[in-house]
Design an enzyme around this catalytic site. Structure first.
Site, PDB file in Angstrom:
ATOM      1  N   GLU A 130       0.851  -1.190   0.000  1.00 45.38           N
ATOM      2  CA  GLU A 130       0.000   0.000   0.000  1.00 45.38           C
ATOM      3  C   GLU A 130       0.888   1.241   0.000  1.00 45.38           C
ATOM      4  OE1 GLU A 130      -1.893   1.745   3.400  1.00 45.38           O
ATOM      5  OE2 GLU A 130       0.240   2.082   3.457  1.00 45.38           O
ATOM      6  N   CYS A 164      -3.518  -4.295   3.732  1.00 47.76           N
ATOM      7  CA  CYS A 164      -2.473  -5.178   4.269  1.00 47.76           C
ATOM      8  C   CYS A 164      -2.419  -6.549   3.620  1.00 47.76           C
ATOM      9  CB  CYS A 164      -2.650  -5.349   5.773  1.00 47.76           C
ATOM     10  SG  CYS A 164      -2.457  -3.813   6.665  1.00 47.76           S
ATOM     11  N   HIS A 175      -2.462 -12.271  10.067  1.00 45.43           N
ATOM     12  CA  HIS A 175      -2.029 -10.880   9.906  1.00 45.43           C
ATOM     13  C   HIS A 175      -1.909 -10.216  11.284  1.00 45.43           C
ATOM     14  CE1 HIS A 175      -1.524  -6.849   8.650  1.00 45.43           C
ATOM     15  NE2 HIS A 175      -2.695  -6.457   9.109  1.00 45.43           N
TER      16      HIS A 175
END
Ligand code: ZN
Lengths: 129, 348
Positions: free
Chosen positions: B80, B112, B234
């Site tokens: 990103e 993400c 994550h």
């Protein structure tokens, strides 16, 4: 650094591409068209080793404007394992950490920006190992 | 067999401690460390960005794969924080790694989870026999607004994975994706810092998608949590992946090798891929690894990997994540950090 020149030099700046004389074996970085040792004109394209050592260095305390935020920084002459010498910044270190003979590795870094809207110029820098 | 034939990571040397950021904004450092389970985070050097991080991670993946880079047919970079708004990061990365010109290149964006998007597409391309090898990278130099909770976590680093059919290190057993329209976190075109909807980022965003993808892939494969040696989720902070793992039935021990967030921070697109890379660093033949990413917006990609005996041959051919996180750290104070991250307005 004008963009056309940066673009032409991508093979050596990004991949450490050098010319090795097919006749006498001398390596040229940046590449040359005629060997200054034997006048040979046939070359083999090779990639330099990313391992090397510091031959000598200087500490830049007053820098050109685009590098002003990085002072003090170290610029060194590095000899790669192939015994080729090149001039490069030593990144991620304090000037007092740098010594002649110390081992370095050449890494890929952003060298400069052509202003806020221009291209980003990438190339090699050394880091202490 | 299609899977990963080489993997590698890169993390910048610079760090800032959570208490240094807390001190700057008059917050209680212990409350932050306890609440988010973050000790420090990585900070990119002034000359580092998603492109340079991708190149260094890619070099490490090539060291382990031991293939001719010219045989790589696709380079996909998920981030990103691509340095250019228009001009793919992959063009510079592929040129630096000696992969050009016969190569398909695309940059991926999905907050993400852009890294696992790149992995998913590379895997599919190899499986479909469109390409022999594919290189997928998740890397970021993420920024949180000064004083925002994200400032404690947003960090820099990345991991690269080369997919192929021969000399596989970790076979892909199954994939599964789970995606909805959930406006938990976003950045409009031209805005410098992202925005997020506070509390909204937990339950309906992170947990819904991570657990949805985790349950989905367990159902699809018929596997149970205790069939796995490791699981990686994550890591937006220290707590979320532990909670998600617990809810799915995984133990802290299964998460431990990939739970790198206390020292690394949240490396956005590089977060779960680097946790996975750290897990491969310690995994053994025959072990199963679950990887679940999360990207705001929102979605999760899940993968089940089975480690092969080749892991022992490639493991030591490049630097390991633990070494990257624990060796040669350079600590910054907040002033140096603000300069590094260009948070100070300078005269042109
Ligand atoms: Zn010659």
């Amino acid at each position: 650094m004008p963009s056309p020149r940066y673009w032409r030099e991508i093979p050596q700046r990004y991949r450490l591409e050098a010319n090795k004389c097919k006749k006498c074996g001398k390596i040229f970085f940046p590449p040359r068209l005629i060997c200054c040792e034997c006048r040979g004109q046939a070359f083999e394209k090779i990639r330099l080793s990313d391992e090397g050592k510091i031959i000598t260095f200087t500490v830049i305390r007053v820098a050109p404007q685009q590098f002003a935020t990085q002072t003090p920084y170290v610029v060194a002459i590095v000899e790669t394992k192939d015994e080729v010498r090149l001039t490069t910044q030593v990144a991620d270190c304090k000037p007092e950490d740098v010594e002649i003979g110390k081992k370095v590795r050449l890494v890929f870094r952003k060298i400069q920006e052509e202003g806020k809207t221009g291209i980003l110029c990438y190339g090699y820098k050394a880091v202490l190992v | 067999m299609v899977g990963i034939i080489g993997y590698g990571s890169y993390v910048p040397r610079y760090r800032i401690k959570a208490e240094e950021i807390a001190k700057q904004w008059g917050m209680d450092p212990d409350a932050i460390k306890r609440g988010l389970l973050l000790k420090e985070k990585t900070v990119p050097g002034i000359d580092e960005d998603t492109i340079t991080i991708s190149v260094e991670a890619g070099k490490n993946a090539l060291k382990r794969a031991e293939i001719d880079p010219q045989e790589i047919g696709a380079v996909y970079i998920g981030s990103e924080s691509h340095p250019y708004a228009v001009k793919p990061s992959g063009t510079v990365v592929a040129e630096a790694l000696g992969i050009v010109p016969e190569v398909h290149i695309a940059d991926y964006e999905f907050a993400c989870k852009a890294g696992t998007e790149a992995m998913f597409v590379c895997y599919s391309q190899v499986k479909a026999e469109v390409i022999k090898y594919g290189l997928a990278i998740g890397a970021d130099t993420s920024q949180g607004a000064p004083g925002d909770a994200l400032e404690y976590s947003a960090s820099a680093g990345g991991s690269a994975f080369i997919f192929g059919k021969e000399k596989v290190v970790a076979e892909i057993v199954e994939t599964y994706s789970y995606t909805t329209d959930t406006p938990d976190f976003w950045r409009r075109e031209g805005a410098f810092y992202p925005r997020h909807s506070g509390r909204f980022t937990g339950e309906p965003a992170y947990f819904k998608h991570v657990i949805g993808a985790g349950k989905g892939i367990l159902e699809k494969t018929g596997l149970k949590p205790d069939d796995f040696a490791y699981a990686v989720f994550h890591m937006p902070n220290g707590k979320f992946p532990l909670t998600a793992g617990k809810k799915l039935g995984f133990t802290k021990e299964q998460l431990e090798p990939g739970w790198i967030v206390p020292l690394m921070g949240n490396t956005y697109s590089g977060s779960s891929p680097t946790g996975f890379s750290a897990t491969l660093d310690v995994a053994k033949q025959g072990e199963l690894i679950l990887l679940v990413s999360f990207g705001s917006g929102a979605g999760s990609d899940a993968f089940v990997f089975k480690v092969t005996d080749r892991i022992d041959e490639v493991r030591d051919k490049a630097i390991k994540v633990k070494e990257l996180l624990e060796n040669d750290r350079i600590y910054l104070n907040y002033g140096q950090y603000a300069k590094f991250r260009e948070k100070i307005i300078m005269n042109e």
